[in-house]
Design an enzyme around this catalytic site. Structure first.
Site, PDB file in Angstrom:
ATOM      1  N   ARG A  41       0.819  -1.214   0.000  1.00  0.00           N
ATOM      2  CA  ARG A  41       0.000   0.000   0.000  1.00  0.00           C
ATOM      3  C   ARG A  41       0.857   1.272   0.000  1.00  0.00           C
ATOM      4  O   ARG A  41       0.428   2.302  -0.503  1.00  0.00           O
ATOM      5  CB  ARG A  41      -0.942   0.012   1.201  1.00  0.00           C
ATOM      6  CG  ARG A  41      -2.174  -0.835   0.957  1.00  0.00           C
ATOM      7  CD  ARG A  41      -3.109  -0.779   2.133  1.00  0.00           C
ATOM      8  NE  ARG A  41      -4.435  -1.280   1.768  1.00  0.00           N
ATOM      9  CZ  ARG A  41      -5.347  -1.646   2.643  1.00  0.00           C
ATOM     10  NH1 ARG A  41      -5.096  -1.559   3.935  1.00  0.00           N
ATOM     11  NH2 ARG A  41      -6.521  -2.078   2.238  1.00  0.00           N
ATOM     12  N   LYS A 206     -15.377 -14.592   6.707  1.00  0.00           N
ATOM     13  CA  LYS A 206     -16.788 -14.416   7.060  1.00  0.00           C
ATOM     14  C   LYS A 206     -17.736 -14.330   5.866  1.00  0.00           C
ATOM     15  O   LYS A 206     -17.540 -13.522   4.964  1.00  0.00           O
ATOM     16  CB  LYS A 206     -16.946 -13.130   7.870  1.00  0.00           C
ATOM     17  CG  LYS A 206     -16.477 -13.271   9.311  1.00  0.00           C
ATOM     18  CD  LYS A 206     -16.469 -11.921   9.942  1.00  0.00           C
ATOM     19  CE  LYS A 206     -17.144 -11.861  11.289  1.00  0.00           C
ATOM     20  NZ  LYS A 206     -17.192 -10.450  11.716  1.00  0.00           N
ATOM     21  N   GLY A 356      -6.775  -6.646   0.800  1.00  0.00           N
ATOM     22  CA  GLY A 356      -5.482  -6.624   1.452  1.00  0.00           C
ATOM     23  C   GLY A 356      -4.913  -8.007   1.686  1.00  0.00           C
ATOM     24  O   GLY A 356      -3.736  -8.262   1.404  1.00  0.00           O
ATOM     25  N   GLY A 380     -12.508  -4.117   1.410  1.00  0.00           N
ATOM     26  CA  GLY A 380     -13.906  -3.687   1.516  1.00  0.00           C
ATOM     27  C   GLY A 380     -14.277  -2.738   0.383  1.00  0.00           C
ATOM     28  O   GLY A 380     -15.374  -2.816  -0.175  1.00  0.00           O
TER      29      GLY A 380
HETATM   30  C1  3PG Z   1      -8.634  -1.652   4.815  1.00  0.00           C
HETATM   31  O1  3PG Z   1      -7.662  -2.179   5.345  1.00  0.00           O
HETATM   32  O2  3PG Z   1      -9.578  -2.321   4.355  1.00  0.00           O
HETATM   33  C2  3PG Z   1      -8.668  -0.167   4.664  1.00  0.00           C
HETATM   34  O3  3PG Z   1      -7.465   0.402   5.044  1.00  0.00           O
HETATM   35  C3  3PG Z   1      -9.815   0.390   5.467  1.00  0.00           C
HETATM   36  O4  3PG Z   1      -9.629   0.100   6.819  1.00  0.00           O
HETATM   37  P1  3PG Z   1     -10.885  -0.113   7.767  1.00  0.00           P
HETATM   38  O5  3PG Z   1     -11.557  -1.376   7.299  1.00  0.00           O
HETATM   39  O6  3PG Z   1     -10.338  -0.209   9.160  1.00  0.00           O
HETATM   40  O7  3PG Z   1     -11.789   1.088   7.583  1.00  0.00           O
END
Ligand code: 3PG
Ligand code: MG
Length: 399
Positions: A41, A206, A356, A380
């Site tokens: 990232r 999940k 990720g 997400g």
């Molecule tokens: C992630 O790792 O999916 C992004 O950096 C967003 O982080 P978060 O899910 O804690 O909002």
């Protein structure tokens, strides 16, 4: 899409101007040592930052790391990230030990043209993630004071209605950075008219996290292959016992319903690697998916499943993969993820890896990143994009 881009901003000239860049530097850290275990990232945001420094901007970078609870928490400091960012950029990164306080103000004020500052973790401030518009707005005011223009290059966070993502762009001239543009370009190829067959592989722990995307994808995809921890709730929905594997009991009915409506598009594991315990050295063997012994925990998909999934992926022209097939961090349970990743890497298809964990898996397993069409920095975020949801960070750039 009526979004202004980094090139538009550069064309206006940024020399001597302060440019606030929202990045997603939320990198995984080693639990023991605190070392950065995957800097993907950080590397992903370098093109935007180099373009800005090269054009003489004073670059103020901000990001979240982990999920601290609105107050400083040393284990989530961006300090180590500042060091790594500096190494990769080949220039010193001035680290501010707070986000919008005195340290941040003096760090930003001292920046020379072409220099970079990184503010401390945005989520050390309750205003960043607050559900209260006024509280978020007050924090956004403080952040916006550090920039004459705003660049959103935090694709991984565009699905969050957070101050730095959603409220700052309302306060400053705003553009999309190179990473955000590239991500949206690639993902829109999947939601548009993907070349067929279009095969999606979903894993991760999940079902509840993936439910909306499964719903959205079912009408679009030709095949949906499900592995990882979430497969056990589906296996249970098929009437199989899953031992002490991960199970979301309250999702079983939903999974049964999805299977009924899936017109045979959903493929589940036929064998799994079942272990005595959730541990790297646990005794384990391969068992049929409909014969998991009661005290055993499924930690990976089995070889027959890998072969079946590979056959389904063969001939695909578009592939999207999100979520590991097993506990790939433990070598004994990494074969499924490796098998699927290698198959996708070799496929003669437009391939996108989202999330990720899957992106980290590709790198941790030593696979060549360039053999994938695109590795998304958003987990997400990429899923919500594919669901067709409005992403607060993208919507804010459109205004
Ligand atoms: C992630 O790792 O999916 C992004 O950096 C967003 O982080 P978060 O899910 O804690 O909002
Ligand atoms: Mg996340």
């Amino acid at each position: 899409m009526s979004i202004r881009t980094l090139d538009d901003l550069l064309a206006e000239g940024v020399s001597g101007r302060r440019v606030l860049v929202r990045a997603d530097l939320n990198v995984p850290l080693d639990k023991q040592t605190g070392d950065i275990t995957d800097d993907g990232r950080i590397r992903a945001v370098l093109p935007t930052l180099s373009a800005l420094t090269g054009a003489g901007a004073k670059v103020v970078v901000c990001s979240h790391l982990g999920r601290p609870k609105g107050a400083p928490d040393p284990q989530f400091s961006l300090g180590p990230v500042a060091g790594r960012l500096g190494e990769l950029l080949g220039t010193r990164v001035h680290f501010a030990t707070d986000t919008v306080g005195d340290a941040a103000r003096s760090t930003v004020d001292a920046l020379a043209d072409g220099e970079v500052a990184l503010l401390e973790n945005l989520r050390f401030n309750a205003g960043e993630t607050s559900k209260d518009d006024a509280e978020r707005g007050a924090f956004a005011d403080q952040l916006a004071a550090f920039g004459d223009a705003y660049v959103d290059d935090a694709f991984g966070a565009v699905h969050r209605k957070h101050a730095s993502v959603h409220d700052v762009p309302a306060r400053l001239p705003h553009v999309a950075g190179r990473l955000v543009l590239r991500e949206v370009e690639v993902l829109s190829r999947l939601t548009g008219e993907p070349e067929r067959p279009y095969v999606v592989v979903l894993g991760g722990s999940k079902v509840s996290d993936k439910l909306a995307v499964i719903e959205a994808l079912l009408p679009t995809v030709d095949r949906l292959l499900i592995g990882g921890g979430m497969c056990f709730t589906f296996l249970k929905a098929q009437g199989h016992e899953v031992g002490s594997s991960l199970l979301e009991e309250e999702m079983v009915e939903t999974c049964r319903n999805l299977l009924e409506r899936s017109e045979g598009k959903i493929m589940l594991p036929v064998d799994v690697v079942a272990a005595d315990a959730f541990a790297p050295d646990a005794a384990h063997d391969t068992v049929p998916a409909d014969g998991i012994p009661s005290k055993r925990v499924g930690l990976d998909i089995g070889p027959e499943t890998v072969a079946g999934f590979a056959a389904a992926l063969k001939g695909a022209r578009t592939i999207f993969w999100n979520g590991p097939m097993g506990v790939f961090e433990m070598p004994a349970f990494a074969h499924g993820t490796r098998g699927i990743a290698e198959t996708i890497a070799k496929a003669d298809a437009f391939t996108v890896v989202g999330g990720g964990d899957s992106a980290a898996a590709v790198r941790a397993l030593g696979l060549d990143e360039s053999s994938f069409g695109h590795i998304s920095t958003g987990g997400g975020a990429s899923l919500e994009y594919l669901e067709g949801k409005t992403l607060p960070g993208i919507a804010a750039l459109e205004n």
